[in-house]
Each structure stands twice: as structure tokens, then as C-alpha cells.
Write an enzyme that holds these catalytic residues in place. Structure first.
Site, PDB file in Angstrom:
ATOM      1  N   GLU A 151     -42.410  47.003  47.209  1.00 37.58           N
ATOM      2  CA  GLU A 151     -41.494  45.858  47.274  1.00 37.58           C
ATOM      3  C   GLU A 151     -40.792  45.867  48.626  1.00 37.58           C
ATOM      4  OE1 GLU A 151     -38.155  43.719  44.474  1.00 37.58           O
ATOM      5  OE2 GLU A 151     -38.093  45.902  44.643  1.00 37.58           O
ATOM      6  N   CYS A 170     -35.838  39.748  43.709  1.00 35.23           N
ATOM      7  CA  CYS A 170     -36.690  40.678  42.965  1.00 35.23           C
ATOM      8  C   CYS A 170     -37.954  40.018  42.456  1.00 35.23           C
ATOM      9  CB  CYS A 170     -35.912  41.300  41.815  1.00 35.23           C
ATOM     10  SG  CYS A 170     -35.091  40.101  40.751  1.00 35.23           S
ATOM     11  N   GLU A 226     -32.999  45.474  34.899  1.00 27.32           N
ATOM     12  CA  GLU A 226     -33.779  44.435  35.588  1.00 27.32           C
ATOM     13  C   GLU A 226     -34.008  44.957  36.995  1.00 27.32           C
ATOM     14  OE1 GLU A 226     -34.713  41.913  38.140  1.00 27.32           O
ATOM     15  OE2 GLU A 226     -32.844  40.837  37.752  1.00 27.32           O
ATOM     16  N   LYS A 235     -19.063  46.374  38.238  1.00 26.44           N
ATOM     17  CA  LYS A 235     -19.131  46.862  39.623  1.00 26.44           C
ATOM     18  C   LYS A 235     -20.029  45.963  40.462  1.00 26.44           C
ATOM     19  CE  LYS A 235     -20.933  50.365  42.706  1.00 26.44           C
ATOM     20  NZ  LYS A 235     -21.437  49.259  43.545  1.00 26.44           N
TER      21      LYS A 235
END
Length: 791
Positions: free
Chosen positions: A396, A299, A265, A191
Site C-alpha cells: 500500500e 485506504c 478498518e 484520539k
């Protein structure tokens, strides 16, 4: 007449637009409407949603919103195809992966332009970074496919894999996940992100051209409902997810007790550390690559700048000067540095976080340039004056926003760097290699770049610690994520019960004295906080002894003692091996006593066999202590990448009820051998074999706190360990399916690693089921340290 300097100051980059002709032709060829790719065939585009160009807001295409029925068909196709794909053999799979790599190279410009149109990142990044690395992954893993039966002889493919990727590196993340999965013999339901599906659909086309058999690669598009259907589908054997920590928690909870293998992750808040002896100009360029690459939508972006106090002001001035020269504009212009954000939602989120910093009294600085008015844009931003607890220091941001602060000493730099729930990556800049290599192992991050930034290669693993997730992508460690030990297939359906013999009364044995066995915390025997004990009855129903009833407070004390014993992780592997040898020798000296105790507790006909196996198991793991070395990779960069096998940290272990001594040793010894500290809960029904070890441990030079033993209810103590934020991993192997599921579910809050046996048993005498690298994998985590040289 103007000087050369004056002429240079007036020079500027001219426009260098990339043509979109071929990409638009490909979109037009499909009528700009895309179905799903299932079983090597395209479905009709049914319920669709638009995919936009974030640089100007224009619509690129309509993409199908898959349904749960579509996911069902994709999983069924993958299930049918998997045996044949695995049976094709490594050589056959390698040829197809090689063909995919060649086709990616052949159509690299088409992929690069389409990625830029769909994602908003600059063409320089997609052309020069994403595409070469994507094809590199397929080349590299074609090699692993060919070597699988030699290098992974004791492993098999997991089966059907569900893979879900984010929008920041649509094609590269696809390559990171699909290449190793295919190499190992798995089939895939993939996906792509809702915002950026187009390059995945183009990839599906080249899979068919490369000869990928029907059902091996299936691509289903749509929003989070499609991902949810994949996560919850019982026909998925392994899930690989890259995305936010919040969604990672949801997936961990959803898969708890399902038996699905899982790799995550997740997010990051990576430190970029600059020491006063660094090449400051080179560090500035590294910083540009670290935080403003892909508009900061990375990230592992170096979003926290930590600069030594003596050069802080100079360095900040250099950063501002460099920011002033960053070119913001059309992503298709090869002279631009910063493109568009993926979506207006992302733009609004970044703006809100920056304004919160301004409201908290921080200084917000941006270069004097203008961004295009149409599309989703945000200027590169520098924030100074933030406290370590400020929202922008801990959250973040996932945008082109840098938060800077100073430090005085290397110790303070490490402390600041680790002051985050994340642990994905870090950068260290210093001209002193000894300083850099001293700091790198202290950083709680899965990847550390020394005097470089954002380096990636298919041969080098990538992944995080703590709430940045678990598992690795790339390298040999990345291959293990898509394999499972063959020995797992032969595990018994339930815990094995020992053959019973006639239980004889114990005569002239020090264990016959009526006493209450205490807990063992910090190298000392301790009374349970509850003040309660439970009676342990023998196999013949006779009372043997009382043991302390440990509770939440006892676990808290044990975890605190384990953290104080951090020196065990820093001890040499040789020292750890010697201590395990001492434990084995001292256990052997008291073998008869332990044999009698096992027989009394379990009624085992041959208790002596368990004691001897336990001694041998200690020698086995002592032998591994200084043999489980890391690797030195040689990536295309001029330098090396050192893959270090580091201890996980503090591990909570729920030991099996059967084989109370051997099961305990088989789990505790490898954890200790690798430098972990352990809080062990011994067999609930036969804990005396563990509590009898106290004197053995005391006379074997094991530091206090390295191993702590808390007796009591396995369910209650496992629940506490799984919920404890200072416990880094929990292992549970007592045969309780419900208990194992609970451990996995509760671990989601801190995203700690788990190793559970489910409701099945394990033959603890069988080395294939209880020993080897599969166990070492759970006892360690890999840190990749990139070290350039000669530059």
C-alpha cells in the site's frame, strides 16, 4: 480570427482562493494552544507539539500531548457518564445527535477550511465531500438511536468505547465512529491523529453546544503513546481503530484475552478493473476519483489498474492525457485537483517506493507540471510494466501513485484482483451489467463499486476482508459494532456440567465394538498423521474407544480439503438447507444410539434431551439458510447498494467439552448453513458424539470437505488453526480463557476473525445464548455492491 477551439485551448482556470479568515480567528481565539477535552471541560495546554500546514510547512497551533493519567481521567469520566447516557433513551440521544448534525452544517465552511489547513487536502473535497457526509452520519444515526429499542431489542450498549482514527479523513472518520457509538448509548474516549487534531477539537466545542452531557465525548490528543494507553486500559469495553495493518496487528495482540470488542478498518490495495466494453471516458473520470482523490491517501484508493488487453493501450493514453490536465497546487484554491501530502515523512515514503519500481525496471510517468516548492507535495504518478510480485503491486503506497497492468479474460481479472493480502474495496467498469454482477461477488473485498468509485453513505456499511480488517462502519451492520447481545450477560461463569445419572452398560449397541475412531477429512475417514490415538473413558471410568490424535499435518489436510469444497459456498441456500434437514432426519433415525453414547461419555441423566435439542437445532439453522437475506439500500446516489451476506470462508471451530453433541451442532450448523466450510475440533473429553456422525454425514449429501473433523488436543489444534493463513476465522468455546486469548493473539498475523467465549460457559440449550442473529453475524461478512442506474 482564432477559432473557438483555439480560444478554448488558451483558456485556463483562474485562481479561486478560499478565505482563511474565520479559521485563523478561531485558532487565535484559543491562543493557538489547545488542551484536552475531558468531562466537557478543557485542560490547560501542558506538554505540547506543533500542528503544521502541510501545504507550506507553517505552524498552525500547539496541541497537547496527553499522558496516561489524562487517558485515565478521560476513561473515568466516560465510565461515570455511560449509565446516564444510556438511560436517556433513544429519543433523548437522537435529539442531541440531530443537534450535532445541524451544528456541523451551520459551521461547515469553518470545518472545511480548518480541515484543509491541517490536512492538505483540497477545499473542494472537504467542502463538497467530507462535511456533507459527516453531518449525514449524525442525521442517519440519530434515526438509529430513535429506533434502537425496536430494531435492536435484544442488544445493549457495549459501554465505554475507545476510538483511534488516522490523518487522511480526520473529521469524516470521527463522524463514522462517534455517531453510531453515541446512538447506541456508549460513551467515548476519542484520539485524533497526531498530525490532524484541529477539527476534532472544534468538534468537541460543538458537542458542548449541542447539549452532550459531561463525560460522554472526551478528546485526548497526542502520538502513538496515547493510543497505546487507550488500547491497554482495562476500563475500555470496545476499541474501534482505523489505520495501518501493522498497527492493527499490534492492537489485536494487545487486546487478546481482554474481552474487549474490536473492529479494525485497515489498509488496502484495491483493484480498478476496466473491461473492453466499458465507457472508457467515464472510467477515466472514475479513476481520477479513485486514486487521486485526497492525493491517493485513501485506504480504498483504486491503486491497481487492471485493463482488458484489447483496450489497454487506448486506455493508458486517455489516462495520461487526463493526468496532464490535473491541477496541482494550493489546497485552498477551489480550482485545484490535488493538494499537499500530510507530512514530509509521507512524501519520503512514497518517493522511496516509486524509486524501487524504477529500479525494478518499471516505467514511471508523471505529467509535465510543477508542484509548489514549500510544503509536502508529490505529482500524480503512473507506473507500468510492474510484475504481480513487484513491491509497488503488493504494498500500500498511500499516495497519488497508480500501478497499471493488463488482463485477457474475466477469470484472469478476478485472479489478479484477488492477488493481494488486502480486501477492502474494488471497482468494476463494464457496460454489461451481467458481467459486472458476475464479477463483483467473486472479488474478495468488502465494498465493490460498479461504474462508479469512492461512493460512501451512512446507510451503507464499509469495511474489509482479509488483512484489511474486520467489522463494518455505517449502515445497520455498523450499529452492531457498538452493541452487545443482552443474552451474553446471563452466560454462566463457567461451563455447565450435566446432572449425572447412573451409567448403565451398553448392550447390543454397535458402538460397543472396540475400535479407533478416525479423523474425517474431505468426506472420508482418515488415520491421524501422528499414528497415535488417545483413550476415551466413560463417566464411570470404563474404556469406551480410542480416537485419533490429530496434529498440524492433519489440520493442513483438512484446510486443503475445505478449500477444495468451495462449491459449498456457491451452492444455493435452498440446497444447503436441504442437506441440514437430511442430517437432522438421519440423526433422528439413530437417536437412541446417540443418546446411549452421550450417557456413556458424560453420565448425563437426560441424554435424550440433548439429542432431541441437537435435531431441533439442525432444523433451526436449516430454516435460516435461505432466510438470512441481505439488504438493498437507497443512498443519495442515483442507484442502489446491495448488501450481500457472504460466508466468511473456512472456519476453524473448537467445540465445547460439555454437551458434546449439542455444542458441536450449535456451532457447526450455522457455519454450514451460511456456506462456510468447517474444520471442527470436537469435545476433547467426549469426542465420540462427533465421530459417530460420520455415517450420518455420508448419507446426508454433504459434499466432501464442507465439514472436516479432527480430534485431539484442543490447545494444540486451536493453535494451528489460528496460525494458518488459509483459515479465515476461528471460533473457540471450550471455556479455556487462556486458550481463547491465544487464539486471538495468534490470529493477529493474518488478521482473521475470531469468536471466543473466554473462560465463561454457555447454556447450549438456551436459544437466546446459542441461536439468533448474533451467531449469524459471526458466520457471515457483509459485502456492499454499489450499482448506479439510469446514468
Amino acid at each position: 480570427m482564432p477559432t473557438i477551439q483555439e480560444i478554448l485551448q488558451t483558456m485556463d482556470y483562474g485562481p479561486a482562493p478560499e478565505s482563511t479568515k474565520e479559521a485563523n480567528a478561531w485558532l487565535d481565539q484559543h491562543g493557538r494552544r489547545f488542551g484536552l477535552f475531558i468531562d466537557n471541560a478543557w485542560t490547560e495546554a501542558a506538554d505540547t507539539f506543533p500542528s503544521f500546514n502541510p501545504a507550506d510547512g507553517s505552524e498552525l497551533a500547539q496541541v497537547t500531548q496527553a499522558t496516561s493519567d489524562d487517558v485515565e481521567r478521560a476513561v473515568a469520566a466516560a465510565r461515570r457518564a455511560q449509565p446516564g447516557w444510556a438511560a436517556m433513551g433513544g429519543n433523548g440521544r437522537a435529539k442531541i445527535l440531530y443537534a450535532i448534525a445541524r451544528l456541523l452544517q451551520k459551521h461547515s465552511r469553518l470545518f472545511a477550511v480548518l480541515e484543509t489547513l491541517d490536512n492538505g487536502k483540497t477545499i473542494r473535497e472537504t467542502r463538497d465531500a467530507d462535511l456533507p457526509l459527516a453531518s449525514r452520519h449524525f442525521y442517519h444515526h440519530a434515526g438509529w438511536a430513535r429506533l434502537q429499542y425496536e430494531e435492536f431489542a435484544d442488544y445493549r450498549a457495549v459501554g465505554v468505547v475507545g476510538q483511534i482514527v488516522p490523518w487522511n479523513f480526520p473529521l469524516l472518520m470521527l463522524a463514522w465512529k462517534i455517531a453510531p457509538a453515541l446512538a447506541a448509548g456508549n460513551t467515548i474516549v476519542f484520539k485524533p491523529a497526531e498530525f490532524t487534531s484541529l477539527t476534532a477539537l472544534l468538534f468537541a466545542e460543538i458537542c458542548k453546544q449541542a447539549g452532550v452531557p459531561p463525560g460522554v465525548v472526551n478528546v485526548v490528543t497526542g502520538d502513538g503513546r496515547v493510543g497505546e494507553a487507550i488500547v491497554n486500559h482495562p476500563g475500555i469495553d470496545k476499541l474501534a481503530f482505523t489505520g495501518s495493518t501493522e498497527v492493527g496487528r499490534i492492537i489485536r495482540k494487545a487486546t487478546a484475552g481482554s474481552g474487549k470488542k474490536l473492529s479494525l478498518e485497515l489498509g488496502g490495495k484495491s483493484p480498478f478493473i476496466v473491461f473492453d466494453n466499458a465507457d472508457l471516458d467515464a472510467a477515466v473520470e472514475g479513476l481520477v476519483d479513485s486514486i487521486w482523490f485526497n492525493q491517493g491517501q485513501v485506504c480504498c484508493a483504486g491503486s491497481r489498474l487492471l485493463v482488458q488487453e484489447s483496450v489497454y493501450e487506448r486506455f493508458i493514453d486517455k489516462v495520461k492525457a487526463r493526468m496532464q490536465n490535473l491541477r496541482v497546487g494550493s489546497p485552498l484554491d477551489k480550482s485545484n485537483d490535488i493538494g499537499a501530502l500530510v507530512d514530509p515523512v509521507q512524501q519520503q515514503r512514497i518517493h522511496g517506493l516509486v524509486e524501487s519500481a524504477r529500479a525494478e525496471g518499471c516505467e514511471v510517468w508523471q505529467p509535465a507540471c510543477e508542484a509548489p516548492t514549500a510544503g509536502s507535495w508529490y505529482l500524480p504518478t503512473l507506473i507500468t510494466g510492474a510484475s504481480t510480485t513487484a513491491t509497488v503491486s503488493q504494498t500500500e503506497i498511500f499516495g497519488p501513485v497508480l500501478v497499471a497492468m493488463s488482463f485477457r479474460t474475466p477469470g484472469e481479472a478476478v485472479q489478479l484482483a484477488n492477488n493481494t493480502v488486502y480486501g477492502l474495496a474494488a471497482c468494476v467498469w463494464s457496460e454489461s451489467i451481467s458481467l459486472a454482477l458476475d464479477v463483483a461477488p467473486q472479488l474478495k473485498a468488502g465494498v465493490v463499486w460498479i461504474n462508479t468509485a469512492n461512493q460512501f453513505d451512512a446507510a451503507c456499511g464499509f469495511g474489509g476482508y482479509k488483512e484489511s480488517g474486520f467489522g463494518r462502519e455505517g449502515g445497520k451492520e455498523g450499529m452492531y459494532e457498538y452493541l452487545t447481545p443482552v443474552a451474553e450477560d446471563t452466560r454462566p461463569a463457567a461451563p455447565m456440567v450435566a446432572d449425572k445419572g447412573k451409567v448403565k452398560p451398553i448392550e447390543d449397541n454397535p458402538f460397543e465394538i472396540d475400535r479407533t475412531a478416525k479423523l474425517y477429512i474431505g468426506g472420508k475417514q482418515a488415520r491421524p498423521d501422528s499414528g497415535y490415538s488417545r483413550a476415551i473413558m466413560g463417566a464411570n471410568g470404563e474404556f469406551l474407544a480410542d480416537v485419533g490424535e490429530g496434529n498440524r499435518k492433519d489440520i493442513r489436510n483438512a484446510v486443503e480439503a475445505a478449500h477444495k469444497a468451495s462449491g459449498w459456498a456457491k451452492a444455493t441456500a435452498h440446497l444447503r438447507a436441504q442437506v441440514l434437514y437430511y442430517i437432522a432426519e438421519n440423526l433422528a433415525a439413530r437417536g437412541a444410539e446417540f443418546t446411549a453414547r452421550i450417557a456413556a461419555q458424560t453420565g448425563a441423566k437426560n441424554a435424550e434431551r440433548e439429542v432431541q435439542a441437537s435435531i431441533e437445532r439442525l432444523f433451526y439453522w436449516a430454516a435460516w439458510a435461505d432466510k438470512y437475506d441481505g439488504l438493498a439500500h437507497q443512498p443519495p446516489m442515483h442507484g442502489i447498494t446491495v448488501a450481500l451476506n457472504e460466508p466468511v470462508g473456512v472456519i476453524g471451530i473448537i467445540c465445547p467439552n460439555e454437551n458434546p453433541l449439542l455444542g458441536f451442532i450449535s456451532l457447526v450448523a450455522p457455519a454450514l448453513a451460511m456456506g462456510n466450510r468447517v474444520v471442527a475440533v470436537p469435545s476433547q473429553v467426549a469426542p465420540l458424539s462427533a465421530t459417530d456422525l460420520y455415517q450420518v454425514l455420508d448419507t446426508s449429501d454433504l459434499p466432501g470437505g464442507a465439514l472436516n473433523i479432527v480430534t485431539g488436543s484442543a490447545d494444540e489444534l486451536a493453535r494451528t488453526l489460528a496460525s494458518h493463513f488459509d483459515v479465515d476465522a476461528v471460533w473457540r468455546h471450550d471455556g479455556s480463557a487462556e486458550g481463547c486469548a491465544e487464539v486471538e493473539r495468534l490470529s493477529a498475523e493474518s488478521l482473521k476473525r475470531t469468536w471466543t467465549g473466554g473462560g465463561k460457559g454457555r447454556d447450549w440449550f438456551n436459544a437466546q445464548q446459542a441461536c439468533g442473529r448474533a451467531v449469524l453475524y459471526h458466520a457471515t461478512q457483509v459485502k456492499n455492491v454499489w450499482i448506479p442506474y439510469g446514468v
